[in-house]
Design a protein around this motif. Sequence first.
Motif, PDB file in Angstrom:
ATOM      1  N   TYR A 168      10.619  -5.378   1.398  1.00 30.64           N
ATOM      2  CA  TYR A 168       9.162  -5.456   1.303  1.00 30.64           C
ATOM      3  C   TYR A 168       8.577  -4.424   2.253  1.00 30.64           C
ATOM      4  O   TYR A 168       8.960  -4.376   3.426  1.00 30.64           O
ATOM      5  CB  TYR A 168       8.729  -6.864   1.702  1.00 30.64           C
ATOM      6  CG  TYR A 168       7.236  -7.114   1.746  1.00 30.64           C
ATOM      7  CD1 TYR A 168       6.427  -6.861   0.661  1.00 30.64           C
ATOM      8  CD2 TYR A 168       6.652  -7.677   2.878  1.00 30.64           C
ATOM      9  CE1 TYR A 168       5.063  -7.128   0.696  1.00 30.64           C
ATOM     10  CE2 TYR A 168       5.291  -7.954   2.929  1.00 30.64           C
ATOM     11  CZ  TYR A 168       4.507  -7.675   1.837  1.00 30.64           C
ATOM     12  OH  TYR A 168       3.166  -7.945   1.884  1.00 30.64           O
ATOM     13  N   GLY A 220       5.853  -3.310   4.570  1.00 35.59           N
ATOM     14  CA  GLY A 220       4.710  -3.925   5.237  1.00 35.59           C
ATOM     15  C   GLY A 220       4.668  -3.590   6.705  1.00 35.59           C
ATOM     16  O   GLY A 220       5.686  -3.211   7.307  1.00 35.59           O
ATOM     17  N   GLY A 256       3.160  -4.584  -1.687  1.00 40.97           N
ATOM     18  CA  GLY A 256       2.098  -5.576  -1.548  1.00 40.97           C
ATOM     19  C   GLY A 256       0.718  -4.944  -1.686  1.00 40.97           C
ATOM     20  O   GLY A 256       0.563  -3.714  -1.577  1.00 40.97           O
ATOM     21  N   HIS A 257      -0.272  -5.777  -1.957  1.00 36.37           N
ATOM     22  CA  HIS A 257      -1.663  -5.320  -2.077  1.00 36.37           C
ATOM     23  C   HIS A 257      -2.604  -6.361  -1.519  1.00 36.37           C
ATOM     24  O   HIS A 257      -2.167  -7.421  -1.086  1.00 36.37           O
ATOM     25  CB  HIS A 257      -2.007  -5.049  -3.539  1.00 36.37           C
ATOM     26  CG  HIS A 257      -2.030  -3.589  -3.821  1.00 36.37           C
ATOM     27  ND1 HIS A 257      -3.151  -2.822  -3.640  1.00 36.37           N
ATOM     28  CD2 HIS A 257      -1.042  -2.765  -4.201  1.00 36.37           C
ATOM     29  CE1 HIS A 257      -2.837  -1.576  -3.929  1.00 36.37           C
ATOM     30  NE2 HIS A 257      -1.573  -1.509  -4.265  1.00 36.37           N
ATOM     31  N   GLU A 280      -4.726  -8.551   0.799  1.00 36.26           N
ATOM     32  CA  GLU A 280      -4.444  -8.883   2.211  1.00 36.26           C
ATOM     33  C   GLU A 280      -2.962  -9.128   2.442  1.00 36.26           C
ATOM     34  O   GLU A 280      -2.545  -9.419   3.559  1.00 36.26           O
ATOM     35  CB  GLU A 280      -5.249 -10.117   2.640  1.00 36.26           C
ATOM     36  CG  GLU A 280      -6.751  -9.954   2.488  1.00 36.26           C
ATOM     37  CD  GLU A 280      -7.261  -8.664   3.118  1.00 36.26           C
ATOM     38  OE1 GLU A 280      -6.992  -8.439   4.307  1.00 36.26           O
ATOM     39  OE2 GLU A 280      -7.926  -7.878   2.412  1.00 36.26           O
ATOM     40  N   ILE A 312      10.234  -3.522   5.885  1.00 38.18           N
ATOM     41  CA  ILE A 312      10.300  -2.211   6.545  1.00 38.18           C
ATOM     42  C   ILE A 312       8.895  -1.625   6.598  1.00 38.18           C
ATOM     43  O   ILE A 312       8.127  -1.724   5.629  1.00 38.18           O
ATOM     44  CB  ILE A 312      11.283  -1.260   5.813  1.00 38.18           C
ATOM     45  CG1 ILE A 312      12.718  -1.770   6.002  1.00 38.18           C
ATOM     46  CG2 ILE A 312      11.139   0.178   6.306  1.00 38.18           C
ATOM     47  CD1 ILE A 312      13.794  -0.925   5.343  1.00 38.18           C
ATOM     48  N   ILE A 356       6.605   1.946   7.493  1.00 39.08           N
ATOM     49  CA  ILE A 356       6.740   3.398   7.672  1.00 39.08           C
ATOM     50  C   ILE A 356       5.966   3.892   8.891  1.00 39.08           C
ATOM     51  O   ILE A 356       5.992   5.085   9.189  1.00 39.08           O
ATOM     52  CB  ILE A 356       6.344   4.202   6.411  1.00 39.08           C
ATOM     53  CG1 ILE A 356       4.861   4.020   6.064  1.00 39.08           C
ATOM     54  CG2 ILE A 356       7.226   3.814   5.235  1.00 39.08           C
ATOM     55  CD1 ILE A 356       4.335   5.109   5.131  1.00 39.08           C
ATOM     56  N   TYR A 372       0.301   1.856  11.077  1.00 41.01           N
ATOM     57  CA  TYR A 372      -1.023   2.016  10.477  1.00 41.01           C
ATOM     58  C   TYR A 372      -1.034   1.175   9.215  1.00 41.01           C
ATOM     59  O   TYR A 372       0.009   0.798   8.687  1.00 41.01           O
ATOM     60  CB  TYR A 372      -1.326   3.493  10.154  1.00 41.01           C
ATOM     61  CG  TYR A 372      -0.148   4.235   9.613  1.00 41.01           C
ATOM     62  CD1 TYR A 372       0.657   5.003  10.451  1.00 41.01           C
ATOM     63  CD2 TYR A 372       0.209   4.116   8.267  1.00 41.01           C
ATOM     64  CE1 TYR A 372       1.774   5.651   9.958  1.00 41.01           C
ATOM     65  CE2 TYR A 372       1.320   4.769   7.777  1.00 41.01           C
ATOM     66  CZ  TYR A 372       2.100   5.535   8.619  1.00 41.01           C
ATOM     67  OH  TYR A 372       3.209   6.160   8.130  1.00 41.01           O
ATOM     68  N   LEU A 425      -2.102   0.649   5.234  1.00 46.93           N
ATOM     69  CA  LEU A 425      -2.411   1.302   3.963  1.00 46.93           C
ATOM     70  C   LEU A 425      -3.060   0.270   3.048  1.00 46.93           C
ATOM     71  O   LEU A 425      -2.917  -0.932   3.263  1.00 46.93           O
ATOM     72  CB  LEU A 425      -1.118   1.831   3.320  1.00 46.93           C
ATOM     73  CG  LEU A 425      -0.300   2.794   4.183  1.00 46.93           C
ATOM     74  CD1 LEU A 425       1.095   2.983   3.591  1.00 46.93           C
ATOM     75  CD2 LEU A 425      -1.003   4.134   4.302  1.00 46.93           C
ATOM     76  N   GLY A 439      -2.172  -0.330   0.107  1.00 47.95           N
ATOM     77  CA  GLY A 439      -1.114  -0.961  -0.667  1.00 47.95           C
ATOM     78  C   GLY A 439       0.235  -0.441  -0.216  1.00 47.95           C
ATOM     79  O   GLY A 439       0.319   0.565   0.495  1.00 47.95           O
ATOM     80  N   ALA A 490       3.910   3.692   0.917  1.00 46.97           N
ATOM     81  CA  ALA A 490       5.042   3.446   1.821  1.00 46.97           C
ATOM     82  C   ALA A 490       6.355   3.473   1.046  1.00 46.97           C
ATOM     83  O   ALA A 490       7.356   4.023   1.522  1.00 46.97           O
ATOM     84  CB  ALA A 490       4.856   2.114   2.543  1.00 46.97           C
TER      85      ALA A 490
HETATM   86  C1  4G4 Z   1       1.906  -6.121   3.457  1.00 50.04           C
HETATM   87  C2  4G4 Z   1       0.902  -6.820   4.074  1.00 50.04           C
HETATM   88  C3  4G4 Z   1       2.996  -0.898   4.443  1.00 50.04           C
HETATM   89  C4  4G4 Z   1       1.639  -4.925   2.814  1.00 50.04           C
HETATM   90  C5  4G4 Z   1      -0.375  -6.307   4.063  1.00 50.04           C
HETATM   91  C6  4G4 Z   1       2.126  -1.500   3.561  1.00 50.04           C
HETATM   92  C7  4G4 Z   1       1.161  -0.334   5.832  1.00 50.04           C
HETATM   93  C8  4G4 Z   1       2.516  -0.302   5.581  1.00 50.04           C
HETATM   94  C9  4G4 Z   1       0.358  -4.417   2.777  1.00 50.04           C
HETATM   95  C10 4G4 Z   1      -0.659  -5.117   3.426  1.00 50.04           C
HETATM   96  C11 4G4 Z   1       0.763  -1.516   3.866  1.00 50.04           C
HETATM   97  C12 4G4 Z   1       3.433   0.365   6.569  1.00 50.04           C
HETATM   98  C13 4G4 Z   1      -2.719  -4.439   2.294  1.00 50.04           C
HETATM   99  C14 4G4 Z   1      -2.614  -4.572   4.734  1.00 50.04           C
HETATM  100  C15 4G4 Z   1       0.110  -3.108   2.087  1.00 50.04           C
HETATM  101  N1  4G4 Z   1       0.328  -0.909   4.978  1.00 50.04           N
HETATM  102  N2  4G4 Z   1       2.962   0.672   7.755  1.00 50.04           N
HETATM  103  N3  4G4 Z   1      -0.182  -2.110   3.069  1.00 50.04           N
HETATM  104  N4  4G4 Z   1      -1.961  -4.651   3.466  1.00 50.04           N
HETATM  105  O1  4G4 Z   1       4.583   0.573   6.242  1.00 50.04           O
END
Ligand code: 4G4
Length: 247
Positions: free
Chosen positions: A85, A87, A112-113, A115, A130, A132, A135, A137, A139, A143
């Motif tokens: 996943y 995130g 994921g998308h 919240e 994992i 990246i 910060y 994103l 979605g 990543a």
């Molecule tokens: C999981 C939880 C990966 C995934 C919340 C995904 C940054 C990274 C997401 C969200 C991501 C990273 C929508 C906040 C999707 N953001 N740093 N966003 N959000 O690898």
Amino acid sequence: MIIDILTIFPGMFESVFSSSILGRAREQKLLDIRLTDIRPFSASKHKNTDDYPFGGGAGMVMMAQPIQDAMASVSASLPGARRIYLGPRGRRLTTGVARELAAEKSLILLCGHYEGVDQRALDTCVDEEISIGDYILTGGELAAMVLVDCVARFIPGVLGSSDSPEEESFSDGLLEYPQYTRPRDLNGHTVPEVLLSGDHSKIRAWRRRESLAATLRHRPDLLESADLSPADHKILKELAHPCFSES
Ligand code: 4G4
């Protein structure tokens, strides 16, 4: 290697995975990228993939059911695949992680998308998270693209035979030396003389020194875990105290 990506936006991946080195790797069958749209797996009448969060609050949460069913379908065709996943809470993606993942036969990536994803889908469908970088994103798709690109470079044959991922920045823990191509003189900005000399041991020494200098200047934190010889340490001392070195 087979990588299956579970996403509600499969269209985002098309151009990135068709261009340049990834496109060639797929044509050569070194890399089989499959995109699985989560939406058709939704059991709801309107094929919803998100719903309001229990407990209230802003935004939406990805529902567990479509993800669990999509994951079950993909897992059945890729038994033993590592399920990742993307995130912000995850283990940081590094060269070491990419090299490790490139040794797998197959990966399943969940994007994921909103919240985020219903925790129960993560608990039942994912082996690891994992990230990246530190910060957020909108979605997980971007990543996932970064992870695929980074991992693909370590699959044997993906880079040309003369181009090794182990010669790039970070594989010995140092930043890259500067590169030049034609013309030799660009409006008065010339290429360092040593690179035109044909003296390959001198060129190697110059490049090593430039790598060390760039790392010391831009990412001194990397020097602590870099792969350094006694000669490297001597160069670093000269770079740190230029007034004490000869020439
Ligand atoms: C999981 C939880 C990966 C995934 C919340 C995904 C940054 C990274 C997401 C969200 C991501 C990273 C929508 C906040 C999707 N953001 N740093 N966003 N959000 O690898």
